[in-house]
Design an enzyme around this catalytic site. Structure first.
Site, PDB file in Angstrom:
ATOM      1  N   HIS A   8       0.821  -1.211   0.000  1.00  0.00           N
ATOM      2  CA  HIS A   8       0.000   0.000   0.000  1.00  0.00           C
ATOM      3  C   HIS A   8       0.858   1.266   0.000  1.00  0.00           C
ATOM      4  O   HIS A   8       0.375   2.337  -0.379  1.00  0.00           O
ATOM      5  CB  HIS A   8      -0.923  -0.005   1.223  1.00  0.00           C
ATOM      6  CG  HIS A   8      -2.292   0.547   0.962  1.00  0.00           C
ATOM      7  ND1 HIS A   8      -2.835   0.701  -0.295  1.00  0.00           N
ATOM      8  CD2 HIS A   8      -3.252   0.997   1.836  1.00  0.00           C
ATOM      9  CE1 HIS A   8      -4.048   1.207  -0.205  1.00  0.00           C
ATOM     10  NE2 HIS A   8      -4.325   1.407   1.077  1.00  0.00           N
TER      11      HIS A   8
ATOM     12  N   ASN B 276      -5.826   6.999   4.440  1.00  0.00           N
ATOM     13  CA  ASN B 276      -7.155   7.562   4.187  1.00  0.00           C
ATOM     14  C   ASN B 276      -7.280   9.045   4.515  1.00  0.00           C
ATOM     15  O   ASN B 276      -8.330   9.643   4.276  1.00  0.00           O
ATOM     16  CB  ASN B 276      -8.233   6.758   4.933  1.00  0.00           C
ATOM     17  CG  ASN B 276      -8.069   6.795   6.436  1.00  0.00           C
ATOM     18  OD1 ASN B 276      -7.102   7.349   6.949  1.00  0.00           O
ATOM     19  ND2 ASN B 276      -9.005   6.203   7.150  1.00  0.00           N
TER      20      ASN B 276
ATOM     21  N   ASN C 116      -8.497   4.642  -1.240  1.00  0.00           N
ATOM     22  CA  ASN C 116      -8.809   5.589  -0.166  1.00  0.00           C
ATOM     23  C   ASN C 116      -7.897   6.808  -0.152  1.00  0.00           C
ATOM     24  O   ASN C 116      -8.335   7.916   0.179  1.00  0.00           O
ATOM     25  CB  ASN C 116      -8.751   4.883   1.191  1.00  0.00           C
ATOM     26  CG  ASN C 116      -9.909   3.930   1.394  1.00  0.00           C
ATOM     27  OD1 ASN C 116     -10.978   4.114   0.816  1.00  0.00           O
ATOM     28  ND2 ASN C 116      -9.702   2.905   2.212  1.00  0.00           N
TER      29      ASN C 116
END
Length: 204
Positions: free
Chosen positions: A36, A86, A132
Site C-alpha cells: 500500500h 485515508n 482511499n
C-alpha cells in the site's frame, strides 16, 4: 531525517521562476515496505535519481516530509505524507496551498490492485476507483484533475484477502521485480513532467 522549520518556511514562501510541480507518494506513514505504501517507495527512488535523497525535511504545517528537486528548468516538490492513507489528502492539499499549486500541477503516485506487479500506468485524472488515498486527495482538493501514476501490486484471488494483501510486505520473489520497477516508474513520471514543463499546462 532533518527537521528544519526555517528552511521549509523559506522554501515554501519563495517564488520559483520556472514551472513547479508537486509529486505526492501516497501510503501509510510508519509502514514502509508494504504494498500500500509503494507510492512512497517510488518517491524515494525519484529523490535518489535527482540527488536529493538526503534533503528530506519534516514540515509540521502539512504533516509531511518534503524535498525540493530540480528537473531542468522546473522544480519538483516531493512529498510523503506523515499520515495514514485515508487522510493523505490533508497533507497534499496543505502543501498545494503553501506552494500555490492547482490540482493539475499535482501528481499522485500510488498502488493499484487491478494491475499486476510490474505494470505501470499514467492516469490523467478521474475517479478514485476505490483507492482511499486518492479519494482523500480528491475530497481535500475538491478536484479529480490530478494526474496519477499507478503502480500495480496485483489483486489477491479472494476478496477477503485484500486488506492483508495491501498492508503486507512484498515477498522475496516480488522484491526482485521492485528495483527495475522503481526505475521504470521514475522514468515514466519524470518524462511526463518534462514534456508538460515545456508546453502549456493543459497539455496532459
Amino acid at each position: 531525517m532533518r527537521r528544519s522549520w526555517a528552511l521549509s518556511r523559506q522554501v515554501s514562501e519563495a517564488r520559483f521562476p520556472g514551472k513547479r510541480w508537486l509529486v505526492a507518494g501516497l501510503g501509510n506513514h510508519g509502514m514502509p515496505g508494504t504494498r500500500h505504501s509503494v507510492g512512497m517507495a517510488v518517491l524515494g527512488q525519484i529523490a535518489r535519481r535527482l540527488g536529493v535523497a538526503e534533503n528530506w525535511t519534516r514540515d509540521s504545517r502539512c504533516a509531511a516530509d518534503l524535498a525540493l528537486a530540480p528537473l531542468g528548468d522546473a522544480q519538483l516538490v516531493l512529498l510523503r505524507p506523515r499520515r495514514l492513507m485515508n487522510v493523505n489528502g490533508r497533507s497534499v492539499a496543505r502543501a498545494a496551498e503553501l506552494f500555490g499549486l492547482t490540482a493539475e500541477e499535482i501528481y499522485l503516485v500510488h498502488d493499484e490492485l487491478d494491475k499486476p506487479l510490474g505494470k505501470l500506468a499514467l492516469k490523467l485524472g478521474g475517479s478514485a476507483r476505490g483507492h482511499n488515498g486518492v479519494r482523500s486527495c480528491i475530497s481535500c482538493l475538491n478536484s479529480n484533475a490530478m494526474p496519477r501514476l499507478l503502480v500495480g501490486i496485483g489483486r489477491p484471488t479472494h476478496p477477503n484477502m485484500v486488506e492483508n494483501h495491501v498492508l503486507g510486505c512484498f515477498s522475496p520473489e516480488e522484491q526482485e521485480l521492485l528495483s527495475p520497477l522503481m526505475d521504470q516508474a521514475t522514468d515514466l513520471l519524470l518524462d511526463h513532467i518534462r514534456a508538460r514543463s515545456q508546453g502549456p499546462l493543459s497539455g496532459l
